[in-house]
Design a protein around this motif. Structure first.
Motif, PDB file in Angstrom:
ATOM      1  N   GLY A 155     -42.894 100.965  80.816  1.00 33.76           N
ATOM      2  CA  GLY A 155     -44.324 100.687  80.664  1.00 33.76           C
ATOM      3  C   GLY A 155     -45.097 101.143  81.872  1.00 33.76           C
ATOM      4  O   GLY A 155     -44.817 102.185  82.460  1.00 33.76           O
ATOM      5  N   GLY A 156     -46.068 100.340  82.274  1.00 31.37           N
ATOM      6  CA  GLY A 156     -46.893 100.717  83.407  1.00 31.37           C
ATOM      7  C   GLY A 156     -47.968  99.688  83.687  1.00 31.37           C
ATOM      8  O   GLY A 156     -48.079  98.675  82.988  1.00 31.37           O
ATOM      9  N   HIS A 157     -48.737  99.978  84.741  1.00 30.33           N
ATOM     10  CA  HIS A 157     -49.812  99.099  85.176  1.00 30.33           C
ATOM     11  C   HIS A 157     -51.120  99.871  85.315  1.00 30.33           C
ATOM     12  O   HIS A 157     -51.109 101.084  85.545  1.00 30.33           O
ATOM     13  CB  HIS A 157     -49.483  98.468  86.538  1.00 30.33           C
ATOM     14  N   VAL A 158     -52.199  99.151  85.201  1.00 25.63           N
ATOM     15  CA  VAL A 158     -53.521  99.639  85.579  1.00 25.63           C
ATOM     16  C   VAL A 158     -53.927  98.833  86.803  1.00 25.63           C
ATOM     17  O   VAL A 158     -53.930  97.599  86.784  1.00 25.63           O
ATOM     18  CB  VAL A 158     -54.549  99.453  84.453  1.00 25.63           C
ATOM     19  N   VAL A 159     -54.259  99.548  87.894  1.00 29.18           N
ATOM     20  CA  VAL A 159     -54.546  98.910  89.176  1.00 29.18           C
ATOM     21  C   VAL A 159     -56.012  99.120  89.527  1.00 29.18           C
ATOM     22  O   VAL A 159     -56.554 100.217  89.359  1.00 29.18           O
ATOM     23  CB  VAL A 159     -53.652  99.483  90.295  1.00 29.18           C
ATOM     24  N   ARG A 160     -56.636  98.071  90.041  1.00 36.53           N
ATOM     25  CA  ARG A 160     -58.038  98.129  90.464  1.00 36.53           C
ATOM     26  C   ARG A 160     -58.173  97.541  91.864  1.00 36.53           C
ATOM     27  O   ARG A 160     -57.658  96.454  92.145  1.00 36.53           O
ATOM     28  CB  ARG A 160     -58.932  97.346  89.488  1.00 36.53           C
ATOM     29  N   GLU A 161     -58.867  98.275  92.746  1.00 38.30           N
ATOM     30  CA  GLU A 161     -59.113  97.767  94.096  1.00 38.30           C
ATOM     31  C   GLU A 161     -60.220  96.717  94.064  1.00 38.30           C
ATOM     32  O   GLU A 161     -61.285  96.929  93.501  1.00 38.30           O
ATOM     33  CB  GLU A 161     -59.512  98.912  95.022  1.00 38.30           C
ATOM     34  N   ILE A 162     -59.936  95.549  94.677  1.00 41.46           N
ATOM     35  CA  ILE A 162     -60.944  94.501  94.810  1.00 41.46           C
ATOM     36  C   ILE A 162     -61.599  94.584  96.181  1.00 41.46           C
ATOM     37  O   ILE A 162     -62.819  94.622  96.311  1.00 41.46           O
ATOM     38  CB  ILE A 162     -60.318  93.111  94.590  1.00 41.46           C
TER      39      ILE A 162
END
Length: 359
Positions: A155-162
């Motif tokens: 699978g995988g991830h979606v990453v977002r910088e906070i």
């Protein structure tokens, strides 16, 4: 007599001199105001000429100062019509266009001339928007995707910088595989089914390192479903039985799938906390493609196994009760033994490897 004539003549000369002096005084008194008025007028005219000269000098000085200031001001701060007027003045004075365009690179007349100008070390010029070095440092979006291979599945991830030190990510992993389980005296053949949804927070403690600490929750629906054939065990347990006064050896009947065990093992079911470490900041400033790894554990609790028995429809009705009773006796402790063997899996290990890409 002669003497008197000399005295009269002498007095006559004196009278004439007095008369001339008197007349000269009157003329002076009459003429002096006119002369004074004329001198005053001349002084007034001279003063006006001087004042006009001063005004002209001040205006010329102001114009020169304004011209100098206009030449010193950057072209980017001046209105377009002023730049065009300055350029026309330069051209009228036959000033070099190349020098003009170095000072006013954004003037409409310099669009074709800029390409032919040689850039000198001391020249001050605006950066070229087409420079490849500018494109290479273009700010990224702060969003990244991470396809990965993991013990939670593919699978995988979606990453977002906070913030520069905190990232949030959501991931989905799924996998299916045929496996064998040999935790007890019976061998189970079945399928491993994994499905996990992760919501995690990554902390980047070091600015220049991709090392991260991760924590969050994982929703799991993971299980193993398998079957073990216990026909031989049940047949040996029964041995010889009497049916309607006759002795029958169950082992000689060769009944296929006389008895079997179905098991359902639940692994990491529901919400479970996750803690881990890793490497690779997918949304680091200016980063595009990168390597990604995670190492952690899911605190899911020990798996739970449930065992049920199945019997062949070929068993004679007269023997069915004896076969079921023998199977129950043989499998009486199987569920307990299987759960004890799975207790060591109270925490589920997670290892993930992948590649990250920031848009």
């Amino acid at each position: 007599m002669q003497r008197m004539c000399k005295m009269s003549h002498s007095k006559l000369i004196q009278y004439k001199l007095i008369l001339l002096g008197f007349c000269g005084g009157i003329v002076t008194i009459v003429v002096q105001p006119a002369i004074a008025q004329d001198l005053t007028a001349k002084e007034t005219n001279a003063s006006q000429v001087t004042s006009q000269a001063n005004v002209t000098s001040i205006a010329a000085s102001t114009a020169v100062s304004t011209k100098a200031n206009d030449l010193l001001l950057p072209a980017i701060k001046q209105p377009k019509y002023l730049i065009d007027v300055q350029q026309a003045t330069y051209q009228a004075r036959q000033i070099d266009l190349a020098k003009f365009c170095q000072n006013y690179p954004y003037n409409s007349k310099c669009q074709g001339a800029n390409s032919s100008l040689e850039t000198k070390p001391n020249d001050v010029s605006m950066p070229d928007s087409s420079d490849k070095s500018q494109n290479s440092t273009k700010p990224k979006s702060g969003w990244a995707v991470v396809p990965e291979i993991s013990t939670l599945g593919l699978g995988g991830h979606v990453v977002r910088e906070i913030t520069p030190k905190f990232n949030a990510r959501v991931g989905v992993n799924s996998f299916g595989q045929d496996i064998n389980i040999n935790e007890t005296e019976y061998e189970y053949k079945g399928n491993l089914n994994l499905f996990n949804v992760s919501t995690l927070l990554d902390v980047q403690p070091f600015k220049k390192s991709g090392f991260k600490l991760s924590a969050g929750l994982i929703f799991g629906n993971n299980n193993i479903q398998g079957t073990a054939d216990v026909s031989e065990r049940v047949a040996n347990e029964l041995g010889e039985v009497k049916i309607q006064g006759q002795t029958v050896d169950i082992r000689d009947l060769n009944i296929q799938e006389l008895a079997s065990i179905d098991t359902d093992i639940e692994i990491n079911e529901g919400l479970s906390p996750y803690l881990g470490i890793g490497g690779g900041n997918a949304v680091k400033a200016g980063k595009g493609l990168g390597f990604w790894w995670d190492l952690g554990v899911v605190f899911s609790g020990s798996p739970e196994a449930e065992v049920t028995s199945n019997f062949s429809t070929e068993i004679p009705a007269e023997l069915r009760d004896e076969v079921v009773a023998a199977a129950d006796e043989a499998l009486k402790d199987e569920e307990k033994d299987l759960n004890e063997a799975l207790d060591i899996m109270g925490i589920y290990p997670v290892l993930s490897l992948g590649l990250s890409y920031q848009f």
